[in-house]
Design a protein around this motif. Sequence first.
Motif, mmCIF file in Angstrom:
data_model
loop_
_atom_site.group_PDB
_atom_site.id
_atom_site.type_symbol
_atom_site.label_atom_id
_atom_site.label_comp_id
_atom_site.label_asym_id
_atom_site.label_seq_id
_atom_site.Cartn_x
_atom_site.Cartn_y
_atom_site.Cartn_z
ATOM 1 N N ASN A 207 39.415 48.966 113.402
ATOM 2 C CA ASN A 207 40.296 47.849 113.061
ATOM 3 C C ASN A 207 40.219 47.538 111.565
ATOM 4 O O ASN A 207 41.244 47.279 110.914
ATOM 5 C CB ASN A 207 39.926 46.603 113.862
ATOM 6 C CG ASN A 207 40.263 46.722 115.330
ATOM 7 O OD1 ASN A 207 41.026 47.594 115.740
ATOM 8 N ND2 ASN A 207 39.706 45.839 116.145
ATOM 9 N N VAL A 210 42.148 50.020 109.471
ATOM 10 C CA VAL A 210 43.593 49.827 109.574
ATOM 11 C C VAL A 210 44.034 48.602 108.774
ATOM 12 O O VAL A 210 45.005 48.646 108.015
ATOM 13 C CB VAL A 210 44.012 49.694 111.053
ATOM 14 C CG1 VAL A 210 45.477 49.266 111.172
ATOM 15 C CG2 VAL A 210 43.789 51.011 111.795
ATOM 16 N N GLY A 215 47.578 47.368 107.565
ATOM 17 C CA GLY A 215 47.702 47.427 109.025
ATOM 18 C C GLY A 215 48.436 48.659 109.525
ATOM 19 O O GLY A 215 48.993 48.643 110.624
ATOM 20 N N SER A 216 48.395 49.735 108.759
ATOM 21 C CA SER A 216 49.175 50.922 109.144
ATOM 22 C C SER A 216 48.296 52.026 109.715
ATOM 23 O O SER A 216 47.218 52.311 109.215
ATOM 24 C CB SER A 216 49.949 51.465 107.935
ATOM 25 O OG SER A 216 49.081 51.998 106.966
ATOM 26 N N LYS A 217 48.795 52.637 110.799
ATOM 27 C CA LYS A 217 48.168 53.825 111.390
ATOM 28 C C LYS A 217 49.161 54.416 112.382
ATOM 29 O O LYS A 217 49.464 53.786 113.396
ATOM 30 C CB LYS A 217 46.869 53.482 112.096
ATOM 31 C CG LYS A 217 46.162 54.718 112.659
ATOM 32 C CD LYS A 217 44.937 54.352 113.475
ATOM 33 C CE LYS A 217 44.306 55.617 114.037
ATOM 34 N NZ LYS A 217 43.158 55.343 114.906
ATOM 35 N N TYR A 221 53.448 53.213 109.603
ATOM 36 C CA TYR A 221 53.648 52.627 110.937
ATOM 37 C C TYR A 221 52.659 51.464 111.077
ATOM 38 O O TYR A 221 51.443 51.679 111.136
ATOM 39 C CB TYR A 221 53.429 53.672 112.033
ATOM 40 C CG TYR A 221 54.508 54.728 112.068
ATOM 41 C CD1 TYR A 221 55.552 54.662 112.990
ATOM 42 C CD2 TYR A 221 54.495 55.780 111.160
ATOM 43 C CE1 TYR A 221 56.552 55.624 113.015
ATOM 44 C CE2 TYR A 221 55.499 56.747 111.174
ATOM 45 C CZ TYR A 221 56.521 56.665 112.103
ATOM 46 O OH TYR A 221 57.505 57.612 112.119
ATOM 47 N N HIS A 222 53.202 50.256 111.110
ATOM 48 C CA HIS A 222 52.375 49.060 110.989
ATOM 49 C C HIS A 222 52.296 48.320 112.317
ATOM 50 O O HIS A 222 53.299 47.849 112.844
ATOM 51 C CB HIS A 222 52.943 48.145 109.895
ATOM 52 C CG HIS A 222 53.054 48.829 108.568
ATOM 53 N ND1 HIS A 222 52.055 48.782 107.619
ATOM 54 C CD2 HIS A 222 54.027 49.624 108.050
ATOM 55 C CE1 HIS A 222 52.410 49.493 106.567
ATOM 56 N NE2 HIS A 222 53.612 50.018 106.807
ATOM 57 N N HIS A 223 51.076 48.207 112.842
ATOM 58 C CA HIS A 223 50.855 47.589 114.146
ATOM 59 C C HIS A 223 50.267 46.188 114.039
ATOM 60 O O HIS A 223 50.382 45.389 114.974
ATOM 61 C CB HIS A 223 49.923 48.471 114.981
ATOM 62 C CG HIS A 223 50.459 49.862 115.175
ATOM 63 N ND1 HIS A 223 51.384 50.174 116.141
ATOM 64 C CD2 HIS A 223 50.215 51.018 114.497
ATOM 65 C CE1 HIS A 223 51.681 51.465 116.071
ATOM 66 N NE2 HIS A 223 50.983 51.992 115.077
ATOM 67 N N VAL A 224 49.637 45.888 112.933
ATOM 68 C CA VAL A 224 49.078 44.555 112.697
ATOM 69 C C VAL A 224 49.399 44.149 111.259
ATOM 70 O O VAL A 224 49.748 44.987 110.421
ATOM 71 C CB VAL A 224 47.543 44.506 112.905
ATOM 72 C CG1 VAL A 224 47.179 44.832 114.336
ATOM 73 C CG2 VAL A 224 46.825 45.435 111.933
#
Length: 370
Positions: A207, A210, A215-217, A221-224
């Motif tokens: 976490n 990322v 917040g990309s992974k 590609y950003h999930h948070v």
Amino acid sequence: MKVPMLDLSEQYSELREEVLKTLDEVMSSSRFILGDNVKKLEADVAEYSNVAHGIGCGNGSDAIHISLQAAGVGAGDEVITTPFTFFATGGAIARAGATPVYVDIDPITFNIDPSEIEKAITDKTKAIIPVHLYGQMADMTRIAEIAKKHNLVVIEDAAQAIGSKHNGKSVGELGTTATYSFFPTKNLGAYGDGGMIVTNDDEIAENCRVIRVHGSKPKYYHHVLGYNSRLDELQAAVLNVKFPHLDKWGQLRRERAETYTSLLKEMVGEHVTTPVEVEGNYHVFHQYTIRVDKRDELQEFLKEQGVATMIYYPLPLHVQPVFKDLGYKEGDFPVADKAAKEALSLPMFPELKEEQQVYVVKKIAEFFNK
């Protein structure tokens, strides 16, 4: 005689050729972000801390904030911490959307008093942030027991305490995460800002990695909602040169501390309370901090005599203007309030000369003899 609070010139002179060589290697490689130097430092500091993961980031303040977010601490949560610390501790809690809840400190170590923690726990409490102030770890044995009992996250703010130990345990071994600062004045200091998170928790480590890159992974590609907080490759290169010397510098600080304590007891006596290394602890003396009456007058006198000192910290967090909405007032934490009026840090760095220390203590004695 002029005695600075900190002088890095001798250290740089010793390491200059190696530092310049490694910086040239980085610049020649054209790899400036999250390269081999960062990876090496992360691995070495994690191993040094006896944990599985090191995650480099922009600074020590971000290290706390990222740790909180990575552990799921956010809006509506409460985080228990000490009011007697640098602003970054409380600031990171607030920036994460949580509420700082302060408890008083131990008068001997200046660290958070574990006996006060459970009284402050509510159904909103999510985490505890002990601060290992001045280079000595807080009572992590008791804090870890409390955290386990109440299912709380523990984030060790070890900005000033890399290399310190508590009952044989390193920073990071008893907490969920621990955070380091590599600010230039620290025991392991960069030539600019830098920080690191260390942890044994695989999920939290991922976490953190990322969050530090927006917040990309995978990339783009950003999930948070993360942010940009990466340890600079040039700073990591400098720290890799310095890191092998850390334990030696820590021992030299301990020797300087012993000299101060001996001189102060001999020449100043009961006017000064000297630092105490708690049994079972290994203190790395980021600061050598005494307690004195007439602290401000003594500081001004020493300044006139060419001796630099610092007050860490003159205004506890619970009475900082930015936290006024929390409803605290002076007197709520009397031990911290008293420490803020008495604590004075004397010059401390590995290259400090004994004649400089003798001069400092003689001037302290002169002040009280007046």
